[in-house]
Design an enzyme around this catalytic site. Sequence first.
Site, PDB file in Angstrom:
ATOM      1  N   ARG A 122       0.847  -1.188   0.000  1.00  0.00           N
ATOM      2  CA  ARG A 122       0.000   0.000   0.000  1.00  0.00           C
ATOM      3  C   ARG A 122       0.883   1.238   0.000  1.00  0.00           C
ATOM      4  O   ARG A 122       1.850   1.339   0.754  1.00  0.00           O
ATOM      5  CB  ARG A 122      -0.908   0.015   1.224  1.00  0.00           C
ATOM      6  N   HIS A 164       0.843   5.779  -0.863  1.00  0.00           N
ATOM      7  CA  HIS A 164       0.113   6.965  -0.462  1.00  0.00           C
ATOM      8  C   HIS A 164      -1.145   7.165  -1.299  1.00  0.00           C
ATOM      9  O   HIS A 164      -2.136   7.695  -0.827  1.00  0.00           O
ATOM     10  CB  HIS A 164       1.029   8.188  -0.605  1.00  0.00           C
ATOM     11  N   ASP A 216      14.095   7.942 -11.441  1.00  0.00           N
ATOM     12  CA  ASP A 216      14.043   7.431 -10.066  1.00  0.00           C
ATOM     13  C   ASP A 216      14.682   6.053  -9.983  1.00  0.00           C
ATOM     14  O   ASP A 216      14.106   5.112  -9.436  1.00  0.00           O
ATOM     15  CB  ASP A 216      12.595   7.379  -9.574  1.00  0.00           C
TER      16      ASP A 216
END
Length: 610
Positions: free
Chosen positions: A165, A167, A285
């Site tokens: 999970r 944000h 990233d």
Amino acid sequence: MGQCYARSIPVSDADHTYTTTTTTSASSPTASYNNHQRPQSPHRHHGRSPRPASKPATPSRPSTASTAPSPWLSPLPPGIAPSPARPSTPRRFFRRPFPPPSPAKHIKASLAKRAPPTPDNQVPVVPFPVSENSNGDASLDGLDKTFGFGKNFGAKYELGKEVGRGHFGHTSIARAKKGEMKGQLVAVKIIPKTKMTSAIAIEDVRREVKMLKALSGHTHTVKFHDACEDSENVYIVMELCEGGELLDRILSRGGRYTEEDAKTIVVQILNVVSFCHLQGVVHRDLKPENFLFSSRDENSALKIIDFGLSDFVRPDERLNDIVGSAYYVAPEVLHRSYSSEADMWSIGVITYILLCGSRPFWARTESGIFRSVLRADPNYDDSPWPSISPEAKDFVRRFLNKDYRKRMTAAQALTHPWLRDQQRQVPLDIFTYKLVKAYLRATPFKRAALKALSKAITEDEVIYIRSQYDLLEPSKDGRVSLDNFRSALLRNATDAMKESRVHEILNALEPLSYRKMDFEEFCAATISPYQLEALQDWENIATTAFGYFELEGNRVIKIEELANEMNLSSSAYSIIRDWIRPSDGKLSFLGYTKFLHGVTIRNSNARRHQ
């Protein structure tokens, strides 16, 4: 300012403005999800599988702050290097709408603007009228949250347990109920539409799906299966990777890899990043958490994931969004002007961690990490660096160069002496196209300078250039034309190329429609003086090259003509006067080396005289 050395010590997460509050051990089955929440965009997790409940003991960080009286005292057992454990890693930071006074300034205000309210980030709730569009999807005051994806997710897939999970959403395992994939387990990222509170967030989802579709054919990218939506959620269906994160493999090995094992990992990373860059995609990233193993097998293939921060970059375009993860962010990203070279810096950080188990840049706070990235140099003195091969050190140094122009590309790195393998196919490098474009636009005097330089380069550099020339498939006479460049690009094309407009480069190669280029000229066209400057043997290369230039290309040149060659104004005359020998009016050795760099002079010294 925090300590800027290649050591990591356990510190309280309270010191971090944007660190996660969860202090789950790296061995926890949900650690990879709970500690990588992304506040800015409603997508984060890609194809992850649940981790086993128990794992071998790892040198992970304790969940409490260190009681060590000095940052130099490691809490780890003797012989174990500080590891890149997850609990202290700050979350990814946000794109800033305006330039900050300092690249290290905290960005809490930006976070509050773009992230939904949380206990630590409360903003006034302003009621908006909610309407139903024609597809039954909730829309906030005009935001179009329809994507054109299939509406039959429930009929095609049976959702299983949640495995992570973030944000803005969560990831679950699912089983295909029909079609060719019937019975197959997949990973499904579920993004609630209620979390898409801005047009930027909606576009992020569209772009990520577009990238996954375009890039999923590569061996080392997570495979995209499907995208669905209903009135409440977007569902991105991907390959289920059951082998866990690269970060966990590092931890399970005591914090670092052997050189030989590190090579296997780095080669896979370079292959897929080179593919992305060829398509005009910058990942932005890259870190160990964003590489998954397809299975638990020790020799399992590595897969790149999470294109949520990725973007298409057009030829000669510079990006200015400050995004990424603090420990892996390149200096030029903090200066808000970067391109694909920023990914190469991140690969350098990953390789550094693989080889020694520590981060090259570290501090207690995010702003301290940024200062370390901008000002500090990696530590190559402490153990185990003295026992690591000179080739491996050179490999890392050529990535962690603060001047992005001096870094190797991913394709170049695959021909570096540390990784070189004659049996391995080197991928096509878009960088050679950009260099050839610049060469064709250069003046005859500049081309003569580059031809002299090409005759002085080392065999290591020639190996890379030869590999690129062979990929163009020269004609029987050993030369290449525009058709060769076009065909090579088309053989590697995906839909991403259309978005990034990579094909625009071919328009700049139009002069090759009327003539051909042999290997000698190709060498001159595809060498970068900046990259050569990063070599330890640069002084000898430059001296040898100047000798060739004296014989074949140097000529009498006036100050005004030299300034025009370099696109400098008359205010720079006082600088470039020293580059011309008074005895014969030709370029001196200093003038030759400066002339090779072109605009560098205009951007630095010349501007101070304007």
